[in-house]
Write a protein that holds these residues in place. Structure first.
Motif, mmCIF file in Angstrom:
data_model
loop_
_atom_site.group_PDB
_atom_site.id
_atom_site.type_symbol
_atom_site.label_atom_id
_atom_site.label_comp_id
_atom_site.label_asym_id
_atom_site.label_seq_id
_atom_site.Cartn_x
_atom_site.Cartn_y
_atom_site.Cartn_z
ATOM 1 N N THR A 1 3.503 -7.099 16.574
ATOM 2 C CA THR A 1 4.108 -7.524 15.310
ATOM 3 C C THR A 1 5.195 -6.572 14.825
ATOM 4 O OG1 THR A 1 2.242 -6.419 14.259
ATOM 5 C CG2 THR A 1 2.092 -8.796 14.507
ATOM 6 N N GLY A 2 5.350 -5.435 15.505
ATOM 7 C CA GLY A 2 6.361 -4.484 15.066
ATOM 8 C C GLY A 2 6.020 -3.103 15.575
ATOM 9 N N LYS A 3 6.860 -2.107 15.271
ATOM 10 C CA LYS A 3 6.585 -0.750 15.736
ATOM 11 C C LYS A 3 6.177 0.153 14.581
ATOM 12 C CE LYS A 3 10.114 1.907 14.066
ATOM 13 N NZ LYS A 3 10.104 3.251 13.513
ATOM 14 N N ARG A 4 5.344 1.130 14.889
ATOM 15 C CA ARG A 4 5.006 2.168 13.917
ATOM 16 C C ARG A 4 5.065 3.503 14.635
ATOM 17 N NH1 ARG A 4 3.454 0.289 8.470
ATOM 18 N NH2 ARG A 4 3.492 -1.926 8.897
ATOM 19 N N TYR A 5 5.861 4.402 14.111
ATOM 20 C CA TYR A 5 5.903 5.750 14.663
ATOM 21 C C TYR A 5 5.193 6.641 13.655
ATOM 22 C CZ TYR A 5 7.959 9.957 16.889
ATOM 23 O OH TYR A 5 8.154 11.163 17.525
ATOM 24 N N VAL A 6 4.031 7.133 14.056
ATOM 25 C CA VAL A 6 3.207 7.945 13.159
ATOM 26 C C VAL A 6 3.111 9.353 13.748
ATOM 27 C CG1 VAL A 6 0.964 8.204 12.042
ATOM 28 C CG2 VAL A 6 1.920 5.920 12.431
ATOM 29 N N VAL B 1 10.841 7.906 12.050
ATOM 30 C CA VAL B 1 9.400 8.088 11.969
ATOM 31 C C VAL B 1 8.901 7.363 10.717
ATOM 32 C CG1 VAL B 1 7.591 9.815 11.600
ATOM 33 C CG2 VAL B 1 9.488 10.308 13.165
ATOM 34 N N ASP B 2 7.893 6.501 10.888
ATOM 35 C CA ASP B 2 7.426 5.709 9.749
ATOM 36 C C ASP B 2 6.532 6.510 8.827
ATOM 37 O OD1 ASP B 2 8.361 2.832 10.346
ATOM 38 O OD2 ASP B 2 7.607 3.572 12.255
ATOM 39 N N LEU B 3 5.743 7.410 9.416
ATOM 40 C CA LEU B 3 4.845 8.223 8.592
ATOM 41 C C LEU B 3 4.745 9.612 9.204
ATOM 42 C CD1 LEU B 3 2.738 8.521 6.290
ATOM 43 C CD2 LEU B 3 1.009 7.737 7.918
ATOM 44 N N HIS C 1 2.786 -2.041 17.503
ATOM 45 C CA HIS C 1 3.023 -1.161 18.644
ATOM 46 C C HIS C 1 3.171 0.247 18.078
ATOM 47 C CE1 HIS C 1 5.624 -0.123 22.383
ATOM 48 N NE2 HIS C 1 4.351 0.011 22.653
ATOM 49 N N VAL C 2 2.183 1.097 18.387
ATOM 50 C CA VAL C 2 2.067 2.372 17.687
ATOM 51 C C VAL C 2 2.411 3.562 18.586
ATOM 52 C CG1 VAL C 2 0.466 3.925 16.509
ATOM 53 C CG2 VAL C 2 0.325 1.465 16.102
ATOM 54 N N LEU C 3 3.309 4.392 18.119
ATOM 55 C CA LEU C 3 3.625 5.645 18.827
ATOM 56 C C LEU C 3 2.947 6.800 18.107
ATOM 57 C CD1 LEU C 3 5.175 7.218 20.980
ATOM 58 C CD2 LEU C 3 7.156 7.252 19.460
ATOM 59 N N HIS C 4 2.083 7.505 18.831
ATOM 60 C CA HIS C 4 1.317 8.592 18.212
ATOM 61 C C HIS C 4 1.215 9.749 19.210
ATOM 62 C CE1 HIS C 4 -1.229 10.541 15.429
ATOM 63 N NE2 HIS C 4 -2.385 10.270 15.984
ATOM 64 N N PRO C 5 2.186 10.667 19.175
ATOM 65 C CA PRO C 5 2.270 11.728 20.163
ATOM 66 C C PRO C 5 1.815 13.093 19.621
ATOM 67 C CG PRO C 5 4.381 11.431 19.125
ATOM 68 C CD PRO C 5 3.404 10.585 18.356
ATOM 69 N N MET C 6 1.663 14.028 20.520
ATOM 70 C CA MET C 6 1.300 15.393 20.127
ATOM 71 C C MET C 6 1.955 16.379 21.093
ATOM 72 S SD MET C 6 -0.057 17.656 18.274
ATOM 73 C CE MET C 6 -0.863 16.811 16.946
ATOM 74 N N GLY C 7 2.286 17.553 20.576
ATOM 75 C CA GLY C 7 2.912 18.578 21.404
ATOM 76 C C GLY C 7 2.762 19.948 20.779
ATOM 77 N N TRP C 8 3.560 20.889 21.258
ATOM 78 C CA TRP C 8 3.348 22.287 20.896
ATOM 79 C C TRP C 8 4.640 22.990 20.500
ATOM 80 C CZ3 TRP C 8 -1.533 21.500 20.833
ATOM 81 C CH2 TRP C 8 -2.099 20.672 21.781
#
Length: 951
Positions: free
Chosen positions: A34-39, A610-612, A75-82
């Motif tokens: 239904t759409g993208k979310r970048y959290v 970024v949405d949130l 469609h959710v983007l939820h990444p992690m890094g350092w």
RNA sequence: GCCGGAGUGGCGGAAUCGGCAGACGCGCUGGAUUCAAAAUCCAGUUGGGGUAAAUCCCAGUGUGGGUUCGAGUCCCACCUUCGGCACCA
């Protein structure tokens, strides 16, 4: 015994998610999304201490949000890094002799383990570390974009976002070269360009911290003049440093804040940091100049005539002192002038008699650190230069002083002093016995304070003018006379961007050398094809206590090269600050494998902004301002499609240690002993005192706790710190209660944004709740884990259905507004209503598991499986609230008499005001209250309440 | 000093639009279960007063004032506290 076994369940599902790649997110949206979310979370610095309980707070909030949106079909983007470059790893390395990369990667492994243990739904295939060559290659590339850009403040354009703007970062090749520069040849042209680039070298006085062996940005120095890291003293020193021209973007950084959905308090912090002020620049001609032949010839009148013709010049004449003021309306009250000790005009105007005193003062001021210039030396100091200036509005002759309360780095480095309307000027005037003339009064005779507004007095033709109008008029009049102009100033300073450290990104820059091997001051950018400029392997990277960066003793083959044209080159040996990598990591997450560019334009356009974005408030000005700046440069240069990177920002509050109790007990009249006590310590306990009144109680002996009126109890929660011994380790919580309990507890503590104390019994509380949920589904008396016989496929009652749909609605709304604490309490209410009842309809319990899933995903998955589902619930559709199930036929409403609650009556839900009134009047309770009184007025709000106003 | 946020039971907090103050959890009290305990379950829990009973009365959201039929919520002043900035003209 099939008890709620968090550890078994959590390990099982974390393995399943990893094996199945449940959270791997391709850039192409799946069919039907239904759409993208970048959290996004603020990625951590992987310190040796491991995860702190503050980290999972924000991370759980974003994780709940992500899991919710996935179930809603997004469609959710939820990444992690350092964010792994930085001082602690380097200092640890110096202490232990281990290379910082070794420590860093070990710490990263530990952080990753801890985050996985908490069940966060990150797409780990997108992991990045700012220390990876593949990553910092692009940090260097972005730096080259800054280096290759100049800011054109008057350029009008429309961005890809369709918005009209004035001012744009443009390629340096497009910088107009004035003819007189071009005629001087190549070197002059390059110098001209260099003085306009967004990355430039400066010799200015910088914050040098001897203890850390590096220079620091203004933002990294605290108000008391010590370093933010470690609290070491910081001194001012002139050094050649790389600066980023963030001030060019001050106006855009300010005005485009309006486009983002951030807390007003954070926007305000940024606005204050940028510190825009609108006022005027005014030129004062110096009356006498002691050294002839420097352009001071001519009378004041002649000068004034020429100014009226030629207008206000970009640069004032040598014998003209330019000031900046926000109060041009107080110009008639200017009784003296002050220039900063570093101001260039001082040498030209100081008289022979005053020369020695002025030189001594300037020398003293140059040695003062920021600390000396602020707190310790609040009293004003200064020296008269012997020179006078002419006030352009009334031709008064006023003295020019040098004083360090005027800063060279703000405005023009000089002020007109109006002691009647500025506290600092008054203080100075009183110290040195200078004239004070009031020029603003309040017509009502009230005290307007120093800076208050009012009407003009003692101001010649302007007398009686209101402050605001006066400002406009006089600014216009000065401009017409060529004596002044409207001017805007910003508190924001350019960003000191180089550090004397090993463990940071090398600059992709060469210095050109002359035949003797000295720097010529000319710079060459490393070609993009040669990126990354990798850190050289070095044994010794310990600072020598001098401003020489460790890279300056790197191996020669790294340090030197010869260009194709034969020029000898030496690398820039400073490195970038830790902020560099964190300025753009949110972009790389979208496309972390891309070897061709820092991000694919189509991918950028899909995921950004970024949405949130959730993280600590400590980054309100630094990271968030730097990041916005870089993003805007990339935007202007056409590399990203939106002007602001973070659409919505939320700051999580700090988690404090457990509340500590301290008693102050009177041991003799007016004498107290103080001691820390355990919560709920009982009367008669012997406690050991902290601060003893040694006349009464011997130190170390302790005293008997009383509970009477002479005892004061103080309760306070402190920031978690090793030294206080109140640090909570997430590993321990997971070990004892499980990840679901930790997640749930941190969300249940209170509102996300709020600072709140830790409570171990609170953790037990939510753990009990999860065990209750477990028993709602599983019969613990059975031999193995299986669905309880009480869970049946029966039709729910109307009441059960209503509660379910109320819960669906409340939990959904609460997640969307990040009100996780109330969402959890709703689920507790649901559980309280359903446990203990038999049968428990499946039709209610199944949706409940889905509601719980974002918060406590492990136990939810286990229950979902028990209910017979083969698939993970990660992408199961979120329960829908059926509004028709919410309506009740009858509601209870309060009845008030004169605003006081007197009765409650049941009325049909759709009753109109009239019906409600008659039903209320029919109530026995109400009749009793209304007896023998006259009804003056009746207010009936349908479905809400009835109020009788009586006499 | 300036700017901003927050003050609600014993504690963390709830009350989304001005309409039943104290949801939910902790803690505490009593009870059930148990040989006993843990665990669990049930009941009570703002303060004060009152009754045979309670669907009773009074007070109450930092303090003082105001607007309103009605205020935790809006307005004014003040107090406390946390955070940011701090000679920025």
């Amino acid at each position: 015994m099939p008890r709620y076994d968090a550890k078994r369940i959590e390990q099982k599902w974390q393995q399943v998610w990893e094996d199945r790649g449940t959270f791997v997110t391709p850039n192409d949206p799946p069919a039907g999304s239904t759409g993208k979310r970048y959290v996004l979370d603020m990625f951590p610095y992987p310190s040796g201490a491991g995860l702190h309980v503050g980290h999972p707070e924000g991370y759980t909030a974003t994780d709940i949000t992500c899991r919710y949106w996935r179930m809603k079909g997004e469609h959710v983007l939820h990444p992690m890094g350092w964010d792994a470059f930085g001082l602690p790893a380097e200092q640890h390395a110096i202490k232990t002799g281990t290379h910082p990369s070794v420590t860093t990667y070990a710490n990263i492994d530990n952080f990753r383990r801890q985050l996985k243990m908490l069940g966060f739904s990150y797409d780990w295939s997108r992991e990045v570390s700012t220390t990876d060559e593949d990553y910092y290659r692009w940090t260097q590339w972005i730096f080259l974009q800054l280096y290759g850009t100049w800011y054109d403040p008057t350029f009008e354009w429309t961005g890809p976002d369709g918005k009209q703007r004035v001012g744009k970062g443009r390629p340096i090749a497009e910088l107009p070269i004035p003819e007189e520069v071009r005629s001087q040849g190549d070197i002059a042209v390059r110098r001209h360009q260099d003085s306009h680039r967004l990355a430039y070298q400066s010799e200015a006085a910088v914050n040098w911290c001897p203890a850390l062996g590096t220079v620091l940005a203004n933002e990294e120095v605290m108000a008391d003049g010590t370093s933010e890291v470690g609290g070491h003293p910081v001194e001012r020193r002139p050094l050649r440093q790389w600066m980023l021209r963030i001030t060019a973007y001050a106006e855009r950084l300010l005005s485009e804040l309006d486009e983002v959905d951030w807390p007003e308090s954070i926007k305000l912090l940024q606005r204050n940091w940028i510190g825009k002020s609108v006022g005027a620049e005014v030129d004062f001609r110096v009356e006498t100049t002691p050294t002839p032949g420097d352009g001071s010839a001519g009378s004041f009148d002649a000068w004034r005539t020429s100014r009226a013709q030629s207008g206000f010049p970009a640069v004032p004449e040598a014998d003209v002192l330019r000031v900046y003021t926000t109060r041009p309306d107080t110009l008639y009250g200017a009784t003296y002038m002050v220039v900063a000790p570093e101001h260039a005009i001082v040498d030209r105007i100081t008289t022979a008699e005053q020369r020695a005193a002025v030189d001594a003062y300037r020398k003293m001021a140059s040695l003062k650190s920021d600390l000396d210039r602020t707190d310790l030396a609040k009293e004003k100091t200064g020296v008269f230069t012997g020179a006078y200036a002419i006030n352009p509005v009334n031709e008064e002759r006023i003295p020019i002083w040098v004083a360090d309360y005027v800063l060279i780095s703000y405005g023009t480095g000089a002020i007109m002093a109006v002691p009647a309307h500025d506290e600092r000027d008054l203080e100075f005037a009183q110290t040195f016995d200078l004239k004070v003339i009031e020029v603003v009064e309040n017509p009502d005779g009230e005290n307007i304070g120093f800076t208050g507004l009012g009407t003009a007095i003692n101001s010649g033709e302007y007398n009686g003018t209101a402050t605001a109008e006066f400002k406009q008029r006089i600014t216009a009049d000065l401009a017409k006379a060529g004596m002044g102009r409207e001017a805007v100033n910003y508190r924001l300073r350019d960003w000191l961007f180089s550090r004397q450290r090993y463990w940071g990104e090398p600059f992709p820059l060469w210095h050109e050398l002359d035949a003797d091997g000295n720097l010529t001051g000319m710079i060459r950018a490393v070609p993009e094809s040669e990126l990354p400029v990798t850190l050289p392997e070095m044994e010794d990277f310990k600072p020598k206590g001098t401003p020489e960066p460790p890279l300056s003793w790197a191996p020669d083959d790294w340090l030197y090269a010869t260009a194709a044209d034969g020029t000898r080159l030496k690398r820039e040996t400073n490195s970038m600050p830790q902020w560099a990598g964190s300025c753009w990591y949110y972009l790389r997450f979208c496309d972390n494998q891309n070897g061709e560019s820092f991000i694919d334009p189509a991918v950028e356009k899909y995921w950004l902004p970024v949405d949130l974005y959730i993280g600590g408030a400590e980054h309100a000005v630094l990271h968030l301002l730097y990041s916005r700046f870089w993003h805007k440069v990339l935007f202007d240069r056409g590399h990203v499609s939106c002007a602001e990177p973070f659409k919505r920002l939320v700051n999580q509050g700090m988690i404090l240690g457990e509340t500590e109790f301290r008693v102050h007990q009177e041991v003799a009249t007016g004498r107290y002993v103080t001691a820390d006590v355990a919560e709920g310590a009982e009367e008669g306990t012997i406690v050991e005192e902290k601060l003893a009144d040694t006349d009464v109680v011997k130190k170390g002996e302790g005293f008997v706790l009383r509970s009477d009126e002479s005892v004061k109890v103080e309760a306070r929660a402190f920031k978690m710190s090793k030294s206080r011994g109140n640090v909570i380790n997430p590993d321990d919580i997971v070990q004892n209660y499980g990840a679901d309990s930790l997640r749930l507890y941190e969300m249940f503590m209170g509102p996300l944004e709020q600072t709140k104390p830790w409570s171990m019994s609170g953790v037990e509380g939510v753990h009990r709740f999860l065990a209750r949920v477990w028993r709602m589904f599983v019969d613990e008396r059975a031999d193995d884990v299986q669905l309880s016989a009480d869970v049946q496929s029966v039709s729910p009652t109307d009441e059960q259905e209503r509660l379910l749909h109320k819960t669906i609605k409340a939990v959904s709304d609460d997640i969307e507004r990040l009100g996780f604490n109330t969402a959890i309490s709703r689920m507790m209410e649901f559980t309280n209503a359903f446990t203990g009842h038999s049968p428990r309809p499946r039709a209610c319990l199944e949706p409940f598991v889905l509601l719980l899933a974002p918060f406590a995903p492990h136990v939810a998955e286990e229950l979902w499986q028990l209910l017979g589902h083969g698939e993970s619930l990660t992408y199961a559709p979120w329960p829908k609230c059926d509004e028709s199930k919410l309506v009740e036929s009858e509601v209870e409403v309060p009845v008030q008499v004169n605003g006081k609650l007197r009765a409650k009556i049941r009325v049909p839900a759709d009753a109109d005001a009239k019906t409600m009134q008659s039903l209320a009047e029919a109530d026995v309770q109400v009749q009793g209250q209304l007896a023998e009184k006259t009804i003056v007025k009746v207010i009936a709000v349908p479905g809400r309440m009835v109020n009788f106003v009586v006499r």
